[in-house]
Write an enzyme that holds these catalytic residues in place. Structure first.
Site, PDB file in Angstrom:
ATOM      1  N   GLU A  37       0.829  -1.204   0.000  1.00 16.46           N
ATOM      2  CA  GLU A  37       0.000   0.000   0.000  1.00 16.46           C
ATOM      3  C   GLU A  37       0.867   1.259   0.000  1.00 16.46           C
ATOM      4  O   GLU A  37       1.870   1.336   0.712  1.00 16.46           O
ATOM      5  CB  GLU A  37      -0.894  -0.017   1.244  1.00 16.46           C
ATOM      6  CG  GLU A  37      -1.849   1.158   1.365  1.00 16.46           C
ATOM      7  CD  GLU A  37      -2.716   1.055   2.614  1.00 16.46           C
ATOM      8  OE1 GLU A  37      -3.652   1.865   2.747  1.00 16.46           O
ATOM      9  OE2 GLU A  37      -2.472   0.167   3.462  1.00 16.46           O
ATOM     10  N   LYS A 107      -9.198   3.614  -2.300  1.00 15.35           N
ATOM     11  CA  LYS A 107      -9.542   2.907  -1.065  1.00 15.35           C
ATOM     12  C   LYS A 107     -10.856   3.424  -0.486  1.00 15.35           C
ATOM     13  O   LYS A 107     -11.022   4.622  -0.270  1.00 15.35           O
ATOM     14  CB  LYS A 107      -8.414   3.072  -0.050  1.00 15.35           C
ATOM     15  CG  LYS A 107      -8.567   2.240   1.212  1.00 15.35           C
ATOM     16  CD  LYS A 107      -7.324   2.371   2.084  1.00 15.35           C
ATOM     17  CE  LYS A 107      -7.385   1.455   3.305  1.00 15.35           C
ATOM     18  NZ  LYS A 107      -6.148   1.570   4.120  1.00 15.35           N
ATOM     19  N   CYS A 141      -5.814  -2.904   1.634  1.00 10.20           N
ATOM     20  CA  CYS A 141      -5.618  -3.099   3.077  1.00 10.20           C
ATOM     21  C   CYS A 141      -6.931  -3.310   3.826  1.00 10.20           C
ATOM     22  O   CYS A 141      -7.553  -4.358   3.719  1.00 10.20           O
ATOM     23  CB  CYS A 141      -4.810  -1.939   3.638  1.00 10.20           C
ATOM     24  SG  CYS A 141      -4.098  -2.260   5.280  1.00 10.20           S
TER      25      CYS A 141
END
Length: 249
Positions: A37, A107, A141
């Site tokens: 990430e 994200k 994540c």
């Protein structure tokens, strides 16, 4: 198809470092390399610094990563702080071995006060692309810790889920427990690429639709995936066919 995860030392990945590892992965036969990430900036604890490093998708960082992919002939999944007008997103791109962008994902689930101060939440949902005959998708994540996010990918036909991450202790169980569970309960492959210990958990891995980890140790972890494994896994544990969504609206 072989895919690789690079468990890089914490901090931003330099172009020279990326070029060397991409060439090594390509020489080992990997078609795709997944980076951690925010590979372009490092997972920093300063929201203002993260925002100051933001670039648009046609900025210098993304152009350089695309050039490295084209030079080494391997597809890359990389992350960076994406600038879009007044907004900044924690984003990831998949670029093909010719350097062309195949997908971009922002994200959706931001973790903790630092991320919420640095980034705007994405609203992309399921983002997919076709790569070498495989339907691939991307989450980042914390996203993968929400079962409905991975289930949405499975229902949309994702066969390989690519997950750049920055997982820290005491949450190593996410990599050792939740990620295999997500692969098993949705009968898909998951490639989970983290920064290295001691600052992060490490534990990068490729997991099959049977929940088994397919990668070993070391900074560069390569696994072979075979889509022929998915149908028997779905026959053994037919969660997708047997689910009753009308009970949980």
């Amino acid at each position: 198809m072989k895919i690789a995860c690079w468990e890089a030392a914490p901090g931003g990945i330099s172009p020279a470092g990326l070029r060397a590892v991409a060439a090594r992965a390509a020489a080992a036969g990997a078609a795709l390399l997944v980076l951690p990430e925010l590979s372009g900036t490092g997972y920093l604890d300063d929201p203002a610094r993260l925002r100051s490093l933001a670039e648009p998708p046609d900025g210098p960082h993304c152009r350089e990563v695309s050039a490295i992919a084209a030079e080494t002939g391997i597809a890359l999944v990389h992350g960076w702080a994406e600038a879009d007008g007044p907004h900044v997103y924690n984003s990831a791109r998949l670029v093909g071995g010719d350097g062309r962008e195949l997908l971009r994902y922002r994200k959706s689930h931001l973790y903790g006060p630092i991320e919420r101060a640095a980034f705007d939440p994405g609203s992309d949902g399921v983002v997919q692309a076709s790569f070498d005959g495989v339907t691939v998708g991307v989450l980042i994540c914390y996203d993968v810790e929400f079962p409905e996010a991975v289930r949405a990918h499975a229902l949309a036909g994702t066969q390989l889920l690519l997950v750049p991450t920055a997982l820290m202790e005491p949450c190593g169980f996410v990599a050792t427990g939740l990620v295999p569970a997500r692969a098993f309960e949705n009968q898909l492959f998951v490639a989970y690429s983290n920064w290295a210990a001691p600052a992060f958990c490490g534990l990068s891995r490729v997991v099959g639709p049977d929940g088994r980890v397919r990668t070993g140790d070391g900074p560069l972890r390569i696994a072979e995936i075979d889509l022929a494994e998915i149908p028997p896994a779905r026959q053994l544990s037919p969660y997708l066919a047997d689910r009753r969504p009308e009970l949980f609206a």
